[in-house]
Design an enzyme around this catalytic site. Structure first.
Site, PDB file in Angstrom:
ATOM      1  N   CYS A 113       0.705  -1.140   0.095  1.00  0.00           N
ATOM      2  CA  CYS A 113      -0.074   0.028   0.124  1.00  0.00           C
ATOM      3  C   CYS A 113       0.939   1.341  -0.015  1.00  0.00           C
ATOM      4  O   CYS A 113       0.356   2.278  -0.400  1.00  0.00           O
ATOM      5  CB  CYS A 113      -1.020  -0.055   0.977  1.00  0.00           C
ATOM      6  SG  CYS A 113      -2.157  -1.503   0.958  1.00  0.00           S
ATOM      7  N   HIS A 257      -3.664   7.202   1.040  1.00  0.00           N
ATOM      8  CA  HIS A 257      -4.181   5.812   0.594  1.00  0.00           C
ATOM      9  C   HIS A 257      -5.467   5.535   1.231  1.00  0.00           C
ATOM     10  O   HIS A 257      -5.681   5.375   2.297  1.00  0.00           O
ATOM     11  CB  HIS A 257      -2.808   4.603   1.127  1.00  0.00           C
ATOM     12  CG  HIS A 257      -3.421   3.298   0.948  1.00  0.00           C
ATOM     13  ND1 HIS A 257      -3.798   2.794  -0.145  1.00  0.00           N
ATOM     14  CD2 HIS A 257      -3.349   2.383   2.005  1.00  0.00           C
ATOM     15  CE1 HIS A 257      -4.125   1.453   0.003  1.00  0.00           C
ATOM     16  NE2 HIS A 257      -4.075   1.178   1.312  1.00  0.00           N
ATOM     17  N   ASN A 287      -9.959  -0.733  -1.835  1.00  0.00           N
ATOM     18  CA  ASN A 287      -8.730  -0.382  -1.521  1.00  0.00           C
ATOM     19  C   ASN A 287      -7.966  -1.087  -2.849  1.00  0.00           C
ATOM     20  O   ASN A 287      -7.933  -2.361  -2.991  1.00  0.00           O
ATOM     21  CB  ASN A 287      -8.213  -1.271  -0.225  1.00  0.00           C
ATOM     22  CG  ASN A 287      -6.736  -0.937   0.074  1.00  0.00           C
ATOM     23  OD1 ASN A 287      -5.895  -0.848  -0.749  1.00  0.00           O
ATOM     24  ND2 ASN A 287      -6.294  -1.137   1.343  1.00  0.00           N
TER      25      ASN A 287
HETATM   26  C1  LIG Z   1     -11.327  -5.773   8.701  1.00  0.00           C
HETATM   27  C2  LIG Z   1     -11.906  -4.798   9.524  1.00  0.00           C
HETATM   28  C3  LIG Z   1     -13.078  -4.028   8.556  1.00  0.00           C
HETATM   29  C4  LIG Z   1     -12.866  -5.856  10.484  1.00  0.00           C
HETATM   30  O1  LIG Z   1     -13.564  -4.748  11.280  1.00  0.00           O
HETATM   31  P1  LIG Z   1     -13.638  -5.016  12.921  1.00  0.00           P
HETATM   32  O2  LIG Z   1     -14.643  -4.171  13.489  1.00  0.00           O
HETATM   33  O3  LIG Z   1     -12.150  -5.126  13.551  1.00  0.00           O
HETATM   34  O4  LIG Z   1     -14.362  -6.640  12.862  1.00  0.00           O
HETATM   35  P2  LIG Z   1     -13.788  -7.911  13.724  1.00  0.00           P
HETATM   36  O5  LIG Z   1     -12.429  -8.152  13.128  1.00  0.00           O
HETATM   37  O6  LIG Z   1     -13.845  -7.574  15.005  1.00  0.00           O
HETATM   38  O7  LIG Z   1     -14.779  -8.859  13.190  1.00  0.00           O
HETATM   39  C5  LIG Z   1     -16.170  -8.787  13.561  1.00  0.00           C
HETATM   40  C6  LIG Z   1     -16.790  -9.906  13.182  1.00  0.00           C
HETATM   41  O8  LIG Z   1     -17.177  -9.705  11.616  1.00  0.00           O
HETATM   42  C7  LIG Z   1     -16.889 -11.002  10.875  1.00  0.00           C
HETATM   43  N1  LIG Z   1     -16.682 -10.482   9.369  1.00  0.00           N
HETATM   44  C8  LIG Z   1     -15.278 -10.139   8.952  1.00  0.00           C
HETATM   45  N2  LIG Z   1     -15.510  -9.653   8.067  1.00  0.00           N
HETATM   46  C9  LIG Z   1     -16.807  -9.796   7.521  1.00  0.00           C
HETATM   47  C10 LIG Z   1     -17.409  -9.532   6.550  1.00  0.00           C
HETATM   48  N3  LIG Z   1     -16.879  -9.081   5.321  1.00  0.00           N
HETATM   49  N4  LIG Z   1     -18.917  -9.596   6.543  1.00  0.00           N
HETATM   50  C11 LIG Z   1     -19.444  -9.787   7.665  1.00  0.00           C
HETATM   51  N5  LIG Z   1     -18.867 -10.206   8.791  1.00  0.00           N
HETATM   52  C12 LIG Z   1     -17.454 -10.110   8.680  1.00  0.00           C
HETATM   53  C13 LIG Z   1     -15.538 -11.575  11.824  1.00  0.00           C
HETATM   54  O9  LIG Z   1     -15.421 -12.708  11.123  1.00  0.00           O
HETATM   55  C14 LIG Z   1     -15.988 -11.259  13.148  1.00  0.00           C
HETATM   56  O10 LIG Z   1     -16.935 -12.379  13.280  1.00  0.00           O
HETATM   57  P3  LIG Z   1     -16.599 -12.972  14.861  1.00  0.00           P
HETATM   58  O11 LIG Z   1     -17.057 -11.804  15.874  1.00  0.00           O
HETATM   59  O12 LIG Z   1     -17.846 -13.872  14.771  1.00  0.00           O
HETATM   60  O13 LIG Z   1     -15.394 -13.695  14.869  1.00  0.00           O
HETATM   61  C15 LIG Z   1     -11.232  -3.892  10.409  1.00  0.00           C
HETATM   62  O14 LIG Z   1     -10.580  -4.750  11.243  1.00  0.00           O
HETATM   63  C16 LIG Z   1     -10.386  -2.996   9.344  1.00  0.00           C
HETATM   64  O15 LIG Z   1     -10.718  -2.099   9.007  1.00  0.00           O
HETATM   65  N6  LIG Z   1      -8.947  -3.250   9.591  1.00  0.00           N
HETATM   66  C17 LIG Z   1      -8.148  -2.547   8.587  1.00  0.00           C
HETATM   67  C18 LIG Z   1      -8.149  -3.242   7.457  1.00  0.00           C
HETATM   68  C19 LIG Z   1      -7.105  -2.325   6.262  1.00  0.00           C
HETATM   69  O16 LIG Z   1      -7.514  -1.330   6.245  1.00  0.00           O
HETATM   70  N7  LIG Z   1      -6.791  -3.350   5.686  1.00  0.00           N
HETATM   71  C20 LIG Z   1      -5.910  -2.387   4.456  1.00  0.00           C
HETATM   72  C21 LIG Z   1      -4.662  -2.074   4.830  1.00  0.00           C
HETATM   73  S1  LIG Z   1      -3.736  -1.145   3.732  1.00  0.00           S
END
Ligand SMILES: CC(C)(COP(=O)(O)OP(=O)(O)OC[C@H]1O[C@@H](n2cnc3c(N)ncnc32)[C@H](O)[C@@H]1OP(=O)(O)O)[C@@H](O)C(=O)NCCC(=O)NCCS
Length: 330
Positions: A113, A257, A287
């Site tokens: 990224c 980004h 992204n």
């Molecule tokens: C990935 C992200 C959106 C997940 O959001 P979060 O609030 O942290 O969610 P959690 O990881 O607590 O997951 C909550 C639940 O949603 C679920 N979940 C994950 N992806 C899902 C999706 N696409 N749809 C539905 N549920 C989903 C998880 O499995 C978890 O379930 P569980 O509680 O039964 O285990 C968040 O962590 C995030 O934005 N991280 C940064 C990602 C990023 O920017 N990456 C690129 C970097 S360059």
């Protein structure tokens, strides 16, 4: 020393629009979850036969035309991608051939990224140092064939999209254009956002067992990435401002980004910037990793959001971990 500035931009997005609803048909997710947690409403997927080299080349042609030069004027190609057409050679040489360019150097950048900013820093140094007059910097990705579209891969799959962006960097008077670049890495977090296979640590390097275990799909510790990103973005933007004796109030626009809308909003809040000063287009493209900043930059220019004299900060964070910023007097 002379300055270096961006003199042309271009972008290329595949025509196929994939809305969240389409993803709900192959994995357990909802439009509400995706919009609320990531801000993404739709993204683009390239069709078979279209690789990151093709999107990069299309964006590059536009950037070169906007710069009002010809491909033969480019002294060096820098191509950032984590999704090259082939394991090797890299996309840079493919682009050289596609654009019918002379046999100039083609450097491939692997900083995910933050790849575009790493690439831009190379262009900045070559142009400021007088080694080349024009350097082409490309960021392009075709993520879609590499995503896990089952429920096991939903955290990553819903976020990423395909696209390409490019800029031409050329000479400028000192004090104008790219003022400074600030790059960082922290490899102890390499496995928090990565693709493990294929890699040459394995013997043999790829097996049915590894593929059956899904090791070729990207894995992300989402909460961890989030926590680091919201700290590093403001930190590295402040670093760029401090280095040039500016403050947040001097900024005309931040182009981060496009990792995730919640990250972008948190960065704006940490810097106490109004929403209008932090660009976002993630709802339309997801992204696009190395492509997201040049795509955003090209859209900002098209929308008249950047004017001569504006102070602009580009910033990125991603796998590696890597992060960085570039401060520009437009
Ligand atoms: C990935 C992200 C959106 C997940 O959001 P979060 O609030 O942290 O969610 P959690 O990881 O607590 O997951 C909550 C639940 O949603 C679920 N979940 C994950 N992806 C899902 C999706 N696409 N749809 C539905 N549920 C989903 C998880 O499995 C978890 O379930 P569980 O509680 O039964 O285990 C968040 O962590 C995030 O934005 N991280 C940064 C990602 C990023 O920017 N990456 C690129 C970097 S360059």
């Amino acid at each position: 020393m002379r300055g270096a500035r961006i003199i042309g931009t271009g972008r290329a997005l595949p025509p196929r629009v994939v809305k969240n609803e389409e993803l709900t048909r192959c994995m357990d997710t909802t439009d509400e979850w995706i919009v609320q947690r990531t801000g993404v409403r739709e993204r683009r997927y390239a069709g078979p036969g279209t690789g990151s080299s093709h999107l990069g080349a299309e964006a590059a042609r536009k950037a070169i035309a906007r710069a009002d030069i010809s491909p033969a004027d480019i002294g060096l190609i820098v191509f950032a991608t984590l999704s090259p057409d082939y394991f090797f050679p890299g996309d840079g040489v493919l682009l050289q051939e596609m654009l019918g360019m002379p046999t100039v150097g083609a450097l491939d950048v692997r900083d995910q990224c933050t790849g575009f900013l790493y690439g831009l820093s190379v262009a900045e140094a070559y142009v400021k140092g007088g080694f080349h007059d024009y350097v082409l910097v490309v960021g392009a990705e075709v993520h879609s064939p590499g995503l896990n579209f089952s429920t096991a891969g939903r955290d990553v799959a819903v976020i990423f999209g395909d696209g390409g962006g490019a800029v031409v960097v050329g000479p400028a008077e000192p004090g104008r254009g790219i003022l400074s670049t600030h790059l960082h890495s922290e490899g102890k977090y390499a496995k928090e956002l990565w693709v493990e296979v294929p890699g040459f640590l394995e013997r043999p390097w790829v097996t049915h067992e590894l593929l059956d275990a899904g090791k070729h799909f990207p894995k992300m510790n989402g909460k961890y990435v989030f926590a680091h990103a919201v700290r590093r973005f403001p930190e590295v933007i402040r670093e760029a401002l401090g280095k040039n004796s500016f403050s947040v109030a001097d900024l005309s626009l931040v182009i981060p980004h496009q990792a995730n809308l919640r990250i972008t909003q948190a960065v704006g809040a940490a810097l106490e910037l109004p929403e209008s000063k932090v660009f976002s287009n993630i709802e339309r493209y997801g992204n696009t990793t190395a492509a997201s900043i040049p795509i955003a930059l090209d859209e900002c220019i098209e929308q008249g959001r950047i004017r001569e004299g504006d102070l602009l900060c580009l910033a990125a964070f991603g796998s590696g971990f890597t992060w960085g910023s570039t401060l520009i007097r437009w």
